[in-house]
Design a protein around this motif. Structure first.
Motif, PDB file in Angstrom:
ATOM      1  N   TRP A  48       0.848  -1.188   0.000  1.00  0.00           N
ATOM      2  CA  TRP A  48       0.000   0.000   0.000  1.00  0.00           C
ATOM      3  C   TRP A  48       0.888   1.244   0.000  1.00  0.00           C
ATOM      4  O   TRP A  48       1.531   1.547   1.009  1.00  0.00           O
ATOM      5  N   CYS A  49       0.897   1.932  -1.162  1.00  0.00           N
ATOM      6  CA  CYS A  49       1.639   3.192  -1.271  1.00  0.00           C
ATOM      7  C   CYS A  49       0.711   4.315  -1.722  1.00  0.00           C
ATOM      8  O   CYS A  49       1.168   5.325  -2.279  1.00  0.00           O
ATOM      9  N   ASN A  50      -0.561   4.139  -1.535  1.00  0.00           N
ATOM     10  CA  ASN A  50      -1.523   5.143  -1.998  1.00  0.00           C
ATOM     11  C   ASN A  50      -1.666   6.251  -0.950  1.00  0.00           C
ATOM     12  O   ASN A  50      -1.497   6.040   0.249  1.00  0.00           O
ATOM     13  N   ARG A  51      -1.982   7.468  -1.448  1.00  0.00           N
ATOM     14  CA  ARG A  51      -2.195   8.635  -0.589  1.00  0.00           C
ATOM     15  C   ARG A  51      -0.990   8.921   0.311  1.00  0.00           C
ATOM     16  O   ARG A  51      -1.125   9.198   1.494  1.00  0.00           O
ATOM     17  N   ARG A  52       0.201   8.857  -0.286  1.00  0.00           N
ATOM     18  CA  ARG A  52       1.422   9.116   0.484  1.00  0.00           C
ATOM     19  C   ARG A  52       2.181  10.333  -0.037  1.00  0.00           C
ATOM     20  O   ARG A  52       3.345  10.519   0.339  1.00  0.00           O
ATOM     21  N   ASP A  53       1.559  11.112  -0.902  1.00  0.00           N
ATOM     22  CA  ASP A  53       2.201  12.306  -1.477  1.00  0.00           C
ATOM     23  C   ASP A  53       3.501  11.964  -2.204  1.00  0.00           C
ATOM     24  O   ASP A  53       4.459  12.746  -2.204  1.00  0.00           O
ATOM     25  N   LEU A  54       3.537  10.805  -2.825  1.00  0.00           N
ATOM     26  CA  LEU A  54       4.723  10.409  -3.584  1.00  0.00           C
ATOM     27  C   LEU A  54       4.789  11.169  -4.904  1.00  0.00           C
ATOM     28  O   LEU A  54       3.771  11.370  -5.565  1.00  0.00           O
ATOM     29  N   VAL A  55       5.990  11.591  -5.271  1.00  0.00           N
ATOM     30  CA  VAL A  55       6.186  12.258  -6.562  1.00  0.00           C
ATOM     31  C   VAL A  55       6.901  11.341  -7.553  1.00  0.00           C
ATOM     32  O   VAL A  55       7.004  11.673  -8.736  1.00  0.00           O
ATOM     33  N   ARG A  56       7.392  10.213  -7.067  1.00  0.00           N
ATOM     34  CA  ARG A  56       8.017   9.221  -7.947  1.00  0.00           C
ATOM     35  C   ARG A  56       7.736   7.824  -7.407  1.00  0.00           C
ATOM     36  O   ARG A  56       7.379   7.659  -6.235  1.00  0.00           O
ATOM     37  N   ILE A  57       7.942   6.847  -8.262  1.00  0.00           N
ATOM     38  CA  ILE A  57       7.667   5.456  -7.883  1.00  0.00           C
ATOM     39  C   ILE A  57       8.820   4.922  -7.039  1.00  0.00           C
ATOM     40  O   ILE A  57       9.986   5.049  -7.426  1.00  0.00           O
ATOM     41  N   PRO A  58       8.541   4.325  -5.869  1.00  0.00           N
ATOM     42  CA  PRO A  58       9.610   3.772  -5.022  1.00  0.00           C
ATOM     43  C   PRO A  58      10.396   2.680  -5.745  1.00  0.00           C
ATOM     44  O   PRO A  58       9.861   1.952  -6.583  1.00  0.00           O
ATOM     45  N   LEU A  59      11.682   2.558  -5.378  1.00  0.00           N
ATOM     46  CA  LEU A  59      12.554   1.592  -6.043  1.00  0.00           C
ATOM     47  C   LEU A  59      12.664   0.274  -5.289  1.00  0.00           C
ATOM     48  O   LEU A  59      13.059  -0.729  -5.872  1.00  0.00           O
ATOM     49  N   LEU A  68      -0.086  -3.884  -6.145  1.00  0.00           N
ATOM     50  CA  LEU A  68       0.628  -2.671  -5.772  1.00  0.00           C
ATOM     51  C   LEU A  68      -0.293  -1.468  -5.955  1.00  0.00           C
ATOM     52  O   LEU A  68      -0.774  -1.200  -7.055  1.00  0.00           O
ATOM     53  N   TYR A  69      -0.522  -0.761  -4.845  1.00  0.00           N
ATOM     54  CA  TYR A  69      -1.361   0.438  -4.873  1.00  0.00           C
ATOM     55  C   TYR A  69      -0.478   1.683  -4.830  1.00  0.00           C
ATOM     56  O   TYR A  69       0.193   1.946  -3.829  1.00  0.00           O
ATOM     57  N   LEU A  70      -0.475   2.433  -5.927  1.00  0.00           N
ATOM     58  CA  LEU A  70       0.252   3.700  -6.012  1.00  0.00           C
ATOM     59  C   LEU A  70      -0.690   4.843  -6.390  1.00  0.00           C
ATOM     60  O   LEU A  70      -0.245   5.889  -6.862  1.00  0.00           O
ATOM     61  N   ASP A  71      -1.968   4.625  -6.185  1.00  0.00           N
ATOM     62  CA  ASP A  71      -2.953   5.623  -6.608  1.00  0.00           C
ATOM     63  C   ASP A  71      -3.000   6.797  -5.625  1.00  0.00           C
ATOM     64  O   ASP A  71      -2.524   6.714  -4.489  1.00  0.00           O
ATOM     65  N   SER A  72      -3.574   7.902  -6.125  1.00  0.00           N
ATOM     66  CA  SER A  72      -3.799   9.110  -5.321  1.00  0.00           C
ATOM     67  C   SER A  72      -2.495   9.688  -4.783  1.00  0.00           C
ATOM     68  O   SER A  72      -2.357   9.998  -3.594  1.00  0.00           O
ATOM     69  N   ASN A  73      -1.516   9.820  -5.668  1.00  0.00           N
ATOM     70  CA  ASN A  73      -0.258  10.479  -5.339  1.00  0.00           C
ATOM     71  C   ASN A  73      -0.020  11.631  -6.315  1.00  0.00           C
ATOM     72  O   ASN A  73      -0.954  12.113  -6.953  1.00  0.00           O
ATOM     73  N   TRP A  74       1.237  12.060  -6.431  1.00  0.00           N
ATOM     74  CA  TRP A  74       1.594  13.187  -7.301  1.00  0.00           C
ATOM     75  C   TRP A  74       2.579  12.763  -8.384  1.00  0.00           C
ATOM     76  O   TRP A  74       3.397  13.566  -8.842  1.00  0.00           O
ATOM     77  N   ILE A  75       2.525  11.517  -8.779  1.00  0.00           N
ATOM     78  CA  ILE A  75       3.453  10.983  -9.793  1.00  0.00           C
ATOM     79  C   ILE A  75       3.100  11.556 -11.165  1.00  0.00           C
ATOM     80  O   ILE A  75       1.937  11.536 -11.574  1.00  0.00           O
ATOM     81  N   THR A  76       4.111  12.067 -11.871  1.00  0.00           N
ATOM     82  CA  THR A  76       3.895  12.677 -13.190  1.00  0.00           C
ATOM     83  C   THR A  76       4.471  11.851 -14.346  1.00  0.00           C
ATOM     84  O   THR A  76       4.095  12.075 -15.490  1.00  0.00           O
ATOM     85  N   ASN A  97      -3.298  10.053 -10.290  1.00  0.00           N
ATOM     86  CA  ASN A  97      -2.020  10.735 -10.184  1.00  0.00           C
ATOM     87  C   ASN A  97      -2.005  11.893 -11.186  1.00  0.00           C
ATOM     88  O   ASN A  97      -3.063  12.345 -11.635  1.00  0.00           O
ATOM     89  N   LEU A  98      -0.813  12.343 -11.545  1.00  0.00           N
ATOM     90  CA  LEU A  98      -0.661  13.406 -12.541  1.00  0.00           C
ATOM     91  C   LEU A  98       0.188  12.917 -13.705  1.00  0.00           C
ATOM     92  O   LEU A  98       0.936  13.687 -14.317  1.00  0.00           O
ATOM     93  N   ILE A  99       0.069  11.640 -14.018  1.00  0.00           N
ATOM     94  CA  ILE A  99       0.927  11.029 -15.042  1.00  0.00           C
ATOM     95  C   ILE A  99       0.622  11.623 -16.411  1.00  0.00           C
ATOM     96  O   ILE A  99      -0.511  11.581 -16.875  1.00  0.00           O
ATOM     97  N   GLU A 100       1.674  12.167 -17.031  1.00  0.00           N
ATOM     98  CA  GLU A 100       1.568  12.740 -18.367  1.00  0.00           C
ATOM     99  C   GLU A 100       2.275  11.898 -19.416  1.00  0.00           C
ATOM    100  O   GLU A 100       1.957  11.989 -20.605  1.00  0.00           O
TER     101      GLU A 100
END
Length: 266
Positions: A48-59, A68-76, A97-100
């Motif tokens: 669970w990595c959702n809603r953690r204000d992440l700007v990039r995907i953890p390594l 794998l939950y990475l939703d509701s972050n700031w990943i572009t 997210n903000l994925i472009e």
């Protein structure tokens, strides 16, 4: 003496169990790793990595992750190899997210078991085929993105094995023609709209227009050149006409006659 020899120069075969044990320990340790900003319940296979204000995907995502939950972050952006080694992954949630953009090798290293890829609620306008080439039988969630409907998006959807519901979710936020904005891409394609044909038409029209402009420029230059030469010729002719005529020199016969006439008078 022999025992000392073995201690100083151990046989390679005797090192194999130790090496295997070390690999096993490292493998278990890597499987137990969890990103600092995420939660990894032991034995669940869920991260669970959702809603953690992440700007990039953890390594350092555990290799035994299945969901794998990475939703509701700031990943572009999804970079190359972002999920490398996650061969047991079945669901990948990247919604809201903000994925472009998605790099061509973003999903490289995943096993063939991925069944759900949620990209809804992002800022995707266009997508390339390259990131999805190695993914088969994956359900793509693509709704709530500002899609630009054109030939490249049409070709992408035709190349991907998407189900009808995924295609129905794609709404044209912008398009090659304004009248297509706000409509679903599936509805437009079913009604006979072909963005690639329209694009080819536009390209041909642009080429014809360009050729016409070049011909117009060439013809204009030729007309200008001819008129300029005519003006130069006219000025030159007028200059010649303006020159004084040269005085006429008497011929030898005329000079002889004038001499005889003068002698007669005298």
């Amino acid at each position: 003496m022999r025992a000392n020899k073995l201690k100083l120069n151990p046989d390679k075969t005797e090192m194999l169990p130790l090496t295997s044990l070390l690999v096993l320990i490292l493998g278990l340790h890597s499987g137990l790793l969890c990103p600092q900003s995420c939660d990894c319940p032991p034995g669940s296979g869920v991260v669970w990595c959702n809603r953690r204000d992440l700007v990039r995907i953890p390594l350092d995502i555990p290799h035994d992750t299945r969901v794998l939950y990475l939703d509701s972050n700031w990943i572009t952006h999804v970079p190359n190899g972002a999920f490398h080694g996650l061969r047991q992954l079945r669901e990948l949630h990247l919604a809201d997210n903000l994925i472009e953009s998605i790099a061509p090798g973003a999903f490289r290293g995943l096993g063939g078991g991925l069944r759900l890829l949620d990209l809804s609620g992002n800022q995707l306008q266009r997508m390339e085929l390259a990131p999805f080439v190695m993914l088969t039988w994956v359900r793509l969630e693509l709704y709530d993105n500002p899609w630009h409907c054109d030939c490249s998006l049409q070709e992408l959807l035709e190349a991907l094995p998407l189900d009808a519901e995924s295609v129905e979710d794609i709404v044209c936020s912008s398009a090659t023609w304004e009248e297509y904005v706000g409509k679903t891409l599936a509805h437009l394609l079913h009604s006979g709209i072909n963005f690639c044909l329209s694009q080819q038409r536009n390209t041909d029209l642009a080429m014809l227009l360009t050729m016409f402009c070049w011909f117009a420029v060439v013809i204009t230059y030729v007309i200008y050149y001819v008129r300029r030469n005519q003006a130069e010729s006219r000025r030159h002719l007028e200059y010649l006409k303006s020159l004084p005529l040269p005085s006429k020199q008497p011929s030898p016969e005329e000079e002889l006659e004038e001499g005889d006439t003068l002698s007669t008078i005298l």
